[in-house]
Scaffold this motif. Sequence first.
Motif, PDB file in Angstrom:
ATOM      1  N   VAL A   1      30.388  35.112  43.284  1.00 55.29           N
ATOM      2  CA  VAL A   1      31.271  35.095  44.458  1.00 55.29           C
ATOM      3  C   VAL A   1      30.923  36.268  45.367  1.00 55.29           C
ATOM      4  N   ARG A   2      31.452  36.239  46.593  1.00 53.64           N
ATOM      5  CA  ARG A   2      31.512  37.476  47.368  1.00 53.64           C
ATOM      6  C   ARG A   2      32.835  38.123  46.993  1.00 53.64           C
ATOM      7  N   ALA A   3      32.778  39.339  46.512  1.00 55.36           N
ATOM      8  CA  ALA A   3      33.978  40.020  46.033  1.00 55.36           C
ATOM      9  C   ALA A   3      34.579  40.835  47.168  1.00 55.36           C
ATOM     10  N   MET A   4      35.777  40.443  47.618  1.00 54.15           N
ATOM     11  CA  MET A   4      36.399  41.044  48.794  1.00 54.15           C
ATOM     12  C   MET A   4      37.648  41.837  48.398  1.00 54.15           C
ATOM     13  N   ASP A   5      37.765  43.011  48.983  1.00 52.27           N
ATOM     14  CA  ASP A   5      38.883  43.899  48.673  1.00 52.27           C
ATOM     15  C   ASP A   5      40.047  43.619  49.625  1.00 52.27           C
TER      16      ASP A   5
ATOM     17  N   ASP B   1      29.249  28.347  33.067  1.00 53.20           N
ATOM     18  CA  ASP B   1      28.502  29.079  34.090  1.00 53.20           C
ATOM     19  C   ASP B   1      29.262  29.024  35.416  1.00 53.20           C
ATOM     20  N   LEU B   2      29.950  30.123  35.734  1.00 51.59           N
ATOM     21  CA  LEU B   2      30.768  30.139  36.958  1.00 51.59           C
ATOM     22  C   LEU B   2      29.905  30.056  38.212  1.00 51.59           C
ATOM     23  N   LYS B   3      28.640  30.443  38.090  1.00 53.66           N
ATOM     24  CA  LYS B   3      27.763  30.378  39.266  1.00 53.66           C
ATOM     25  C   LYS B   3      27.502  28.923  39.664  1.00 53.66           C
ATOM     26  N   LYS B   4      27.725  28.010  38.706  1.00 55.85           N
ATOM     27  CA  LYS B   4      27.561  26.594  39.034  1.00 55.85           C
ATOM     28  C   LYS B   4      28.874  25.957  39.452  1.00 55.85           C
ATOM     29  N   SER B   5      29.954  26.723  39.481  1.00 51.15           N
ATOM     30  CA  SER B   5      31.260  26.182  39.899  1.00 51.15           C
ATOM     31  C   SER B   5      31.337  26.209  41.423  1.00 51.15           C
ATOM     32  N   LYS B   6      32.458  25.744  41.963  1.00 56.93           N
ATOM     33  CA  LYS B   6      32.628  25.761  43.422  1.00 56.93           C
ATOM     34  C   LYS B   6      33.077  27.132  43.943  1.00 56.93           C
ATOM     35  N   LEU B   7      33.285  28.051  43.023  1.00 52.38           N
ATOM     36  CA  LEU B   7      33.798  29.376  43.382  1.00 52.38           C
ATOM     37  C   LEU B   7      32.826  30.108  44.312  1.00 52.38           C
ATOM     38  N   GLU B   8      33.343  30.593  45.458  1.00 53.15           N
ATOM     39  CA  GLU B   8      32.488  31.330  46.393  1.00 53.15           C
ATOM     40  C   GLU B   8      33.064  32.685  46.786  1.00 53.15           C
ATOM     41  N   VAL B   9      34.400  32.783  46.717  1.00 49.32           N
ATOM     42  CA  VAL B   9      35.055  33.985  47.230  1.00 49.32           C
ATOM     43  C   VAL B   9      36.018  34.535  46.184  1.00 49.32           C
ATOM     44  N   GLY B  10      35.960  35.859  45.972  1.00 50.25           N
ATOM     45  CA  GLY B  10      36.955  36.535  45.140  1.00 50.25           C
ATOM     46  C   GLY B  10      37.773  37.463  46.016  1.00 50.25           C
ATOM     47  N   ILE B  11      39.099  37.300  46.008  1.00 50.28           N
ATOM     48  CA  ILE B  11      39.973  38.195  46.767  1.00 50.28           C
ATOM     49  C   ILE B  11      40.632  39.101  45.737  1.00 50.28           C
TER      50      ILE B  11
ATOM     51  N   GLU C   1      44.365  47.235  42.463  1.00 47.96           N
ATOM     52  CA  GLU C   1      43.927  48.418  41.720  1.00 47.96           C
ATOM     53  C   GLU C   1      42.634  48.922  42.354  1.00 47.96           C
ATOM     54  N   PRO C   2      42.381  50.234  42.282  1.00 44.07           N
ATOM     55  CA  PRO C   2      41.155  50.752  42.893  1.00 44.07           C
ATOM     56  C   PRO C   2      39.940  50.280  42.116  1.00 44.07           C
ATOM     57  N   TRP C   3      38.857  49.967  42.825  1.00 46.13           N
ATOM     58  CA  TRP C   3      37.620  49.548  42.152  1.00 46.13           C
ATOM     59  C   TRP C   3      36.431  50.024  42.957  1.00 46.13           C
ATOM     60  N   SER C   4      35.330  50.226  42.269  1.00 46.76           N
ATOM     61  CA  SER C   4      34.158  50.862  42.879  1.00 46.76           C
ATOM     62  C   SER C   4      33.180  49.820  43.414  1.00 46.76           C
ATOM     63  N   GLU C   5      32.214  50.295  44.194  1.00 52.57           N
ATOM     64  CA  GLU C   5      31.141  49.417  44.681  1.00 52.57           C
ATOM     65  C   GLU C   5      30.321  48.875  43.507  1.00 52.57           C
ATOM     66  N   ALA C   6      30.169  49.703  42.466  1.00 48.57           N
ATOM     67  CA  ALA C   6      29.421  49.250  41.286  1.00 48.57           C
ATOM     68  C   ALA C   6      30.128  48.056  40.653  1.00 48.57           C
ATOM     69  N   MET C   7      31.459  48.106  40.612  1.00 48.23           N
ATOM     70  CA  MET C   7      32.221  46.990  40.056  1.00 48.23           C
ATOM     71  C   MET C   7      32.091  45.766  40.958  1.00 48.23           C
ATOM     72  N   ARG C   8      32.009  45.978  42.262  1.00 50.41           N
ATOM     73  CA  ARG C   8      31.817  44.853  43.188  1.00 50.41           C
ATOM     74  C   ARG C   8      30.516  44.109  42.856  1.00 50.41           C
ATOM     75  N   ARG C   9      29.437  44.886  42.703  1.00 52.63           N
ATOM     76  CA  ARG C   9      28.146  44.256  42.399  1.00 52.63           C
ATOM     77  C   ARG C   9      28.220  43.476  41.083  1.00 52.63           C
ATOM     78  N   GLU C  10      28.863  44.084  40.104  1.00 53.01           N
ATOM     79  CA  GLU C  10      29.007  43.454  38.792  1.00 53.01           C
ATOM     80  C   GLU C  10      29.769  42.115  38.918  1.00 53.01           C
ATOM     81  N   LEU C  11      30.877  42.130  39.659  1.00 56.05           N
ATOM     82  CA  LEU C  11      31.701  40.917  39.796  1.00 56.05           C
ATOM     83  C   LEU C  11      30.957  39.842  40.591  1.00 56.05           C
ATOM     84  N   GLU C  12      30.245  40.263  41.638  1.00 55.20           N
ATOM     85  CA  GLU C  12      29.520  39.286  42.461  1.00 55.20           C
ATOM     86  C   GLU C  12      28.438  38.601  41.639  1.00 55.20           C
TER      87      GLU C  12
ATOM     88  N   GLY D   1      37.402  35.303  53.693  1.00 55.89           N
ATOM     89  CA  GLY D   1      36.545  34.123  53.581  1.00 55.89           C
ATOM     90  C   GLY D   1      37.249  32.855  53.133  1.00 55.89           C
ATOM     91  N   ALA D   2      38.556  32.894  52.846  1.00 50.87           N
ATOM     92  CA  ALA D   2      39.286  31.667  52.494  1.00 50.87           C
ATOM     93  C   ALA D   2      39.508  30.839  53.759  1.00 50.87           C
TER      94      ALA D   2
END
Length: 457
Positions: free
Chosen positions: A254-258, A224-234, A238-249, A148-149
């Motif tokens: 952001v949309r958290a992309m692996d 409040d990062l939700k009010k920042s311009k941040l939209e995408v996390g790349i 390290e391995p991470w779970s779907e639960a961690m994705r939801r938490e980070l998003e 998404g970059a």
Amino acid sequence: MTAVLQSRYAKLHHRARGAGAAAAKKYYFDRKAETMSGDALSRLQLQRLRASLKNAYEHVPMHRARMKAARIRPQDVRRLEDLASLHFTLKHDLRDHYPFGLLARPRETLLRLHASSGTTGKPTVVGYSARDLEHWSALMARTLACGGARPGDVIHNAYGYGLFTGGLGMHYGAERLGATVVPMSGGATERQLVLLMDFGARVLCCTPSYALNIAEVAEREGIDLKKSKLEVGIFGAEPWSEAMRRELELRLGVRAMDNYGLSEIIGPGVAAECEAQDGLHGWEDHFLFEVIDPETGKRLPDGEAGELVITTLTKEALPMIRYRTRDITRLVRGRCGCGRHHVRLQKITGRNDDMLIIRGVNVYPSQIEAVLVGRPGLAPHYQLVVERRGSMDHLRVEVEAQPGIDAAKYEAMAKDAVHHVKSLVGVTADVAVMAPGALPRSQGKAVRVRDLRPKAS
Ligand SMILES: [Zn+2]
């Protein structure tokens, strides 16, 4: 504004955003390569495979000796399927030929070296020719764009700079994409947040565990990062779970992309998640992907889980033949909704090396993570402690409570977690719920396991 106008405005706004999202979907850094499929892709792969095998055979004594032992010459490989008859390369082969024994080019012609800090013994060293670096940057640009970059973005790069491939890999990929890269590296999280906000970063690159650290510090500082311009996390390395994705998003907005890679192959830029978030596209014009049964070494059909094996097709300085990654995944073929045809690697949540065997049950830290993250009252900060009790290995899970939870409730929360770990992962573990801030925070790669078992002598 009247209600009618308001609703019209909302609709227009919605449509504009929708159109923007659709247009964004169609962006490829390298359209021709990324949408290549079928015979065209296979032909290119075979031609590159033969050239790569020739390079390895002529310039790397280990590969030549192994091919001779198997009575195969590069010119004998006439179909992609012939790959299965070639030898494997293992991590210890790199260590055994430390530092430059597997290079196919003279050291003095290389432009860069990277190395991974092995937990035991010597590090593994990798080298890049000018052409390797060009390919790597282009693959990283593709990886970032796939997540998404876009050209013109501010990309805040908090991967560690140094011998680790993550920092410089992302850095040159971002430049190649045409983005403005902020070379932060890891650490000094408060300062990172100030620059993240002030420079208007749209994309954050770091490990998922460090992203969580950033989110936590932001909340503490009242940002409040939700009010920042941040939209995408790349996020990767390290391995991470779907639960961690939801938490980070949720927490970063952001949309958290692996993304996936390893230094032995090139670094990050081997495979990337697209907006479908349904597997990572392995860049098949530069790498061949197989999944094998780790016990027998036999190739498994698509869709079956096993150890990922990668052969490089374009690496000049350090060609790799059937490198056993020790990462567990499965391969999915067919066109993806994003328009790319490159094979998809199911999100990698386990590495053989990280696997714990607790009373005969195989456990990956990410499986425990998937159970804990998102449970009511629990924070996504955890560590696994492995101990020896008598002759048995025992697992203790330490996990923090969310701030504001009454400590009197910790015991009941722990009991609930024990039950869910047992029923979902199949292992009996003690769970200790701890006060917020009790566990160390990641500055780069998270330490998920503390192994307190006596070392074998
Ligand atoms: Zn896709």
